[in-house]
Design an enzyme around this catalytic site. Structure first.
Site, PDB file in Angstrom:
ATOM      1  CD  GLU A 139      -3.067  -0.981   0.209  1.00 44.19           C
ATOM      2  OE1 GLU A 139      -3.056  -0.016  -0.562  1.00 44.19           O
ATOM      3  OE2 GLU A 139      -3.941  -1.875   0.173  1.00 44.19           O
TER       4      GLU A 139
ATOM      5  NE  ARG B  17      -3.650   2.819  -0.783  1.00 40.18           N
ATOM      6  CZ  ARG B  17      -4.953   2.815  -0.524  1.00 40.18           C
ATOM      7  NH1 ARG B  17      -5.574   3.910  -0.194  1.00 40.18           N
ATOM      8  NH2 ARG B  17      -5.646   1.684  -0.572  1.00 40.18           N
TER       9      ARG B  17
ATOM     10  CG  ASP C 171      -5.931  -7.443  -7.592  1.00 41.37           C
ATOM     11  OD1 ASP C 171      -4.898  -7.778  -7.003  1.00 41.37           O
ATOM     12  OD2 ASP C 171      -6.722  -6.580  -7.165  1.00 41.37           O
TER      13      ASP C 171
ATOM     14  CD  GLU D  57     -10.424  -1.633  -8.544  1.00 39.72           C
ATOM     15  OE1 GLU D  57     -11.602  -1.292  -8.278  1.00 39.72           O
ATOM     16  OE2 GLU D  57      -9.477  -1.457  -7.744  1.00 39.72           O
TER      17      GLU D  57
END
Ligand code: DMJ
Length: 598
Positions: free
Chosen positions: A226, A230, A358, A500
């Protein structure tokens, strides 16, 4: 006595009568005698004088001479790298100038003088790149739809600024904040979107905060993935777009602090790292890391390695990709958990293109593109993974033949007919692959998946998709003509403002020019406006199935700014030229990084 090998006794005698040597020896012996006769105080005085004289001499050697002695070669490499990067930005600025229309269209960009700095080299850290001569230039919104999206960004930013500034997320209903890592996530995630939208004042506010308040110590436990996508990604993107050196400096500091995560036996990183104490560990909830997490940090660390000229960053993440490449897979499909110490996949863990799986597939393709299509094993693994998905995961609903990607669970790899909204990234990724020469039949796959994802929005009265959708794949024995294609369980009915599907619509629009994708995105944007907009921002909701009972959750995630609104803005870019997909690659959080030649 000294008796050189090979000399006769006679030879030695003849040398011994050399007056000079005898004098020298005599002199040194007498100096030594005198030194021994000195008191301790006198000797210290001599030491002190000698050291002082040395320091004075060093002080008067010019700095330039010193630095060129230290590292001529490193500076040369560094400058070459900076020049290459500047060229890339220059080309992009020219492209944007073509857009015309709107304030500042086709303006000439002034180039501040390039001032190479030297003398910034220490043991571990080569000096950061210099202030960049070119920044990317954007002209702001060009049509009504883009203006509406900018309005949403400004509404979100205003609420965040007023009630949550410097904290990770805004609570837009209670006018409070939510802390996760304590890294001002919304500011950093929002920076490059503000820049792209031409919001100079908001960008400057964010930059000021990064300069004055963004710190990584003394003890901050963060999730590696993360924080990488980010914060590291956000800082790098802001640096590449604006050319402001501060973003690079912060990125380099953060990258260094994240490195302990890779100190495992296998090289596969731990999921968590304390960037203050520089120690890493497994997640609190179990011994393993998520597969998608350890394979979705490569774009960012590679970019940091390239611009800093510190190969350690790229080496650490390339090692992870190579390691995973060599692991046994199920026709290219990977289990969603991996152990950092053994480096092995967790046996029988779920296989999915949703949560924890994913972006493994996404970064195979994007790493291949980032490195100028030179790393063949990434391309092969991507193609094999997509083939595996078509073979094992692709299913169709019984009623209307909607394609979706199921999950495989347990030792028997049972099919679970559910799909996370997260999986809807795949349509765009497939289209990007086809655009770059991968199998054309992937486009059909993309179109079908996009059609299904659109339905997950369109069938809800809020026109917003749930987090998870289940699909009916069995033809009903009763022959029920009205059987639904999909249904949503109560606990899965939330919408977190996720990006998405809009990301996929952006790629489909940019790569095909089919306006239907723009219209679909506009419908969804109306859903967000109607059911998630609140007084101080936008909120995630607990229920997309009932317009009268949406159950607002009082949370505005930072990816709303970095991805959802950015992809909407790009989707409504009629020119399809705002970002050149040949030269830039989007990381998993929507941050923009340059494509390299190799
Ligand atoms: C984002 O943080 C990233 O897109 C990540 O890869 C997946 N989840 C969120 C958005 O849904």
């Amino acid at each position: 006595m000294y008796s050189p090998k090979g000399l006769t006794r006679t030879d030695y005698i003849s040398l011994n009568i050399n007056d000079t040597a005898a004098f020298a020896r005599g002199t040194s012996q007498s100096l030594w005698r005198r030194w021994n006769q000195l008191s301790r105080f006198q000797r210290n005085l001599v030491y002190f004088s000698v050291i002082t004289i040395c320091l004075i001499i060093l002080y008067f050697i010019p700095n330039d001479a010193k630095s060129s002695i230290i590292d001529k070669e490193t500076n040369h490499d560094q400058l070459q790298n900076i020049e290459k990067h500047d060229k890339l930005i220059e080309e992009l600025v020219v492209d944007n100038g073509d857009q015309g229309g709107g304030a500042g269209g086709g303006e000439v960009i002034e180039e501040p003088e390039f001032q190479p700095e030297v003398n910034q080299i220490d043991d571990d850290q080569i000096g950061p790149p210099q202030p960049k001569p070119n920044a990317m230039k954007f002209n702001g919104p060009q049509n009504e739809r883009q203006r509406a999206v900018v309005g949403a960004f400004l509404h979100s930013w205003k609420g965040y600024k007023q009630y949550a500034w410097g904290h990770d997320n805004l609570k837009p209903i209670s006018a409070g904040h939510h802390e996760w890592f304590g890294l001002g996530l919304t500011i950093i995630d929002g920076l490059d979107t503000a820049y792209l939208m031409g919001l100079n004042a908001e960008f400057a506010e964010g930059k000021k905060w990064v300069e004055e308040s963004l710190t990584f110590g003394p003890s901050k436990d963060v999730n590696l993935f993360e924080t990488t996508i980010r914060v590291l990604g956000g800082l790098l993107s802001a640096y590449h777009m604006s050319g402001e050196k501060i973003f690079f400096e912060k990125a380099l500091d953060l990258g260094d602090r994240l490195m302990p995560a890779f100190s495992t036996r296998s090289g596969v990183p731990y999921s968590d790292v304390n960037i203050g104490t520089r120690t890493a560990h497994s997640p609190k909830w179990g011994p393993d890391s998520s597969t998608s997490e350890v394979t979705t940090i490569q774009l960012e660390f590679r970019d940091l390695g390239r611009i800093s000229q510190q190969p350690k960053f790229e080496q650490a993440v390339a090692r992870v990709s190579e390691h995973v490449h060599h692991l046994e897979k199920y026709d290219g499909l990977v289990p969603i958990f991996i152990n950092a110490n053994t480096g092995a996949f967790r046996e029988f863990s779920t296989i999915s293109f949703g949560a924890r799986g994913d972006s493994y597939y996404e970064y195979l393709l994007k790493q291949w593109l980032q490195t100028g299509k030179t790393m063949d094993f990434l391309r092969e693994d991507y193609i094999t993974g997509i083939w595996g998905a078509e073979k094992h995961l692709v299913q169709y609903t019984a009623a209307n033949k909607y394609l979706f990607l199921a999950e495989l669970t347990g030792s028997q790899k049972d099919i679970k007919p559910k799909m996370d909204h997260l999986t809807c990234f795949l349509g765009g990724t497939l289209a990007l692959g086809v655009h770059n020469g991968l199998p054309p039949e992937h486009m059909k796959f993309a179109e079908q998946l996009v059609r299904t994802c659109y339905q997950t929005y369109a069938i809800q009265p809020t026109f917003l998709a749930p987090e998870i959708t289940y699909f009916n794949i069995q033809t009903p024995q009763s022959g029920d003509a009205n059987q639904l294609d999909m249904f949503v369980k109560t606990n899965d009915a939330h919408n977190l403002l996720r990006p998405e599907f809009l990301e996929s619509l952006f790629y489909m629009w940019y790569l095909t020019g089919n306006k239907t994708y723009q219209d679909w995105g506009w419908q969804i944007f109306q859903g967000f406006e109607k059911y998630t907009k609140v007084q101080h921002g936008y909120t995630s909701i607990g229920n997309v199935r009932n317009t009268q009972n949406t159950r607002p959750r009082d949370m505005m995630e930072s990816f709303w700014l970095s991805e959802t609104l950015k992809y909407l803005y790009l989707l409504f870019d009629d020119s399809r030229k705002l970002i050149d997909l040949e030269k830039w690659i989007f990381n998993s959080e929507g941050h923009i990084l340059p494509v390299y030649d190799s």
